[in-house]
Design an enzyme around this catalytic site. Structure first.
Site, PDB file in Angstrom:
ATOM      1  CG  ASN A 179     -10.185   1.436  -0.691  1.00 28.93           C
ATOM      2  OD1 ASN A 179     -10.643   0.312  -0.542  1.00 28.93           O
ATOM      3  ND2 ASN A 179      -8.883   1.682  -0.801  1.00 28.93           N
ATOM      4  CG  HIS A 186      -9.997  -1.805  -4.413  1.00 29.53           C
ATOM      5  ND1 HIS A 186     -10.468  -1.964  -3.136  1.00 29.53           N
ATOM      6  CD2 HIS A 186     -11.015  -2.124  -5.233  1.00 29.53           C
ATOM      7  CE1 HIS A 186     -11.713  -2.387  -3.186  1.00 29.53           C
ATOM      8  NE2 HIS A 186     -12.085  -2.486  -4.447  1.00 29.53           N
ATOM      9  CG  ASP A 194     -28.421  -5.064  -0.103  1.00 26.66           C
ATOM     10  OD1 ASP A 194     -28.137  -5.484  -1.245  1.00 26.66           O
ATOM     11  OD2 ASP A 194     -28.854  -5.795   0.808  1.00 26.66           O
ATOM     12  CE1 TYR A 197      -3.768  -2.365   0.170  1.00 28.46           C
ATOM     13  CE2 TYR A 197      -2.746  -3.242   2.167  1.00 28.46           C
ATOM     14  CZ  TYR A 197      -3.693  -3.336   1.152  1.00 28.46           C
ATOM     15  OH  TYR A 197      -4.568  -4.396   1.132  1.00 28.46           O
TER      16      TYR A 197
HETATM   17  C1  DQA Z   1      -7.887  -2.568  -0.643  1.00 31.16           C
HETATM   18  C2  DQA Z   1      -7.910  -4.024  -1.114  1.00 31.16           C
HETATM   19  C3  DQA Z   1      -8.714  -4.888  -0.154  1.00 31.16           C
HETATM   20  O1  DQA Z   1      -8.706  -6.230  -0.595  1.00 31.16           O
HETATM   21  C4  DQA Z   1      -8.118  -4.839   1.232  1.00 31.16           C
HETATM   22  O2  DQA Z   1      -8.914  -5.581   2.137  1.00 31.16           O
HETATM   23  C5  DQA Z   1      -7.922  -3.440   1.707  1.00 31.16           C
HETATM   24  C6  DQA Z   1      -7.359  -2.470   0.782  1.00 31.16           C
HETATM   25  C7  DQA Z   1      -6.995  -1.687  -1.535  1.00 31.16           C
HETATM   26  O3  DQA Z   1      -7.160  -0.473  -1.487  1.00 31.16           O
HETATM   27  O4  DQA Z   1      -6.143  -2.201  -2.255  1.00 31.16           O
HETATM   28  O5  DQA Z   1      -8.139  -3.122   2.871  1.00 31.16           O
HETATM   29  O6  DQA Z   1      -9.189  -2.058  -0.693  1.00 31.16           O
END
Ligand code: DQA
Length: 138
Positions: free
Chosen positions: A68, A94, A81, A22
Site C-alpha cells: 500500500n 488500498h 520503476d 480508513y
Molecule cells: C490509500 C489511498 C491513497 O489515495 C491515500 O493517499 C492513502 C491511503 C488507501 O489505502 O486507501 O494514503 O492508499
C-alpha cells in the site's frame, strides 16, 4: 512462503487518521490477527520516506510483497520503476475504493507493474491480497 507487507506514508496513523475513510483499527493490531491466521511467514515494514520504501523493495528476498504505497501510488515514478525492476511479485492494495474518491486518486502509477490490485475492502484488502499468494504458491 515469505510475504512482506509494505505500507507507505501516513499509514502508520491508521486508527486515528480520517476514521470515516480508513476505519478505527491500527494496522499493528490487524497485522497480529493476520499473522495468527496464515501459514505464511509474514513481515511488515512502514515508512513515510519514498527512498526507504524503494530500498526495502529492492532488498526483498520474499516470495511476494503486498504494497500500500499510500499517496505515492499516485505520484511516484521511482516506486513504479522499482517494482518493474525487481523479480518479486507485488500486489497493490488500498483500504479505500480509490476510484470513487478525488480524481487525483484515480490514477495509479503502481497498477500497471503490479500482479493485481485489491482496494475498497478496508483492512480486509490485505487479507485478500495475502489469499492470492496463499493460493498461487510458486
Ligand atoms: C490509500 C489511498 C491513497 O489515495 C491515500 O493517499 C492513502 C491511503 C488507501 O489505502 O486507501 O494514503 O492508499
Amino acid at each position: 512462503m515469505k510475504i512482506l507487507i509494505v505500507n507507505g506514508p501516513n499509514l502508520n496513523l491508521l486508527g486515528t487518521r480520517e476514521p470515516q475513510i480508513y476505519g478505527n483499527h491500527s494496522f499493528e493490531t490487524y497485522f497480529e490477527e493476520l499473522k495468527s491466521k496464515t501459514t505464511c511467514d509474514l513481515s511488515y515494514f512502514q515508512s513515510n520516506v519514498e527512498g526507504e520504501l524503494i530500498n526495502v523493495l529492492q532488498q526483498s528476498n520474499h516470495d511476494g510483497i503486498i504494497l500500500n504505497a499510500g499517496g505515492y501510488t499516485h505520484t511516484s515514478v521511482a516506486l513504479r520503476d522499482c517494482i518493474a525492476a525487481i523479480e518479486v511479485p507485488v500486489v497493490e492494495v488500498h483500504l479505500s475504493n480509490v476510484t470513487k474518491r478525488e480524481e487525483f486518486r484515480h490514477t495509479s502509477l503502481i497498477s500497471p507493474v503490479a500482479v493485481g490490485c485489491v482496494f475498497g475492502f478496508g483492512l480486509e484488502s490485505y487479507r485478500l491480497a495475502l489469499n492470492y499468494f496463499e493460493t498461487n504458491k510458486r
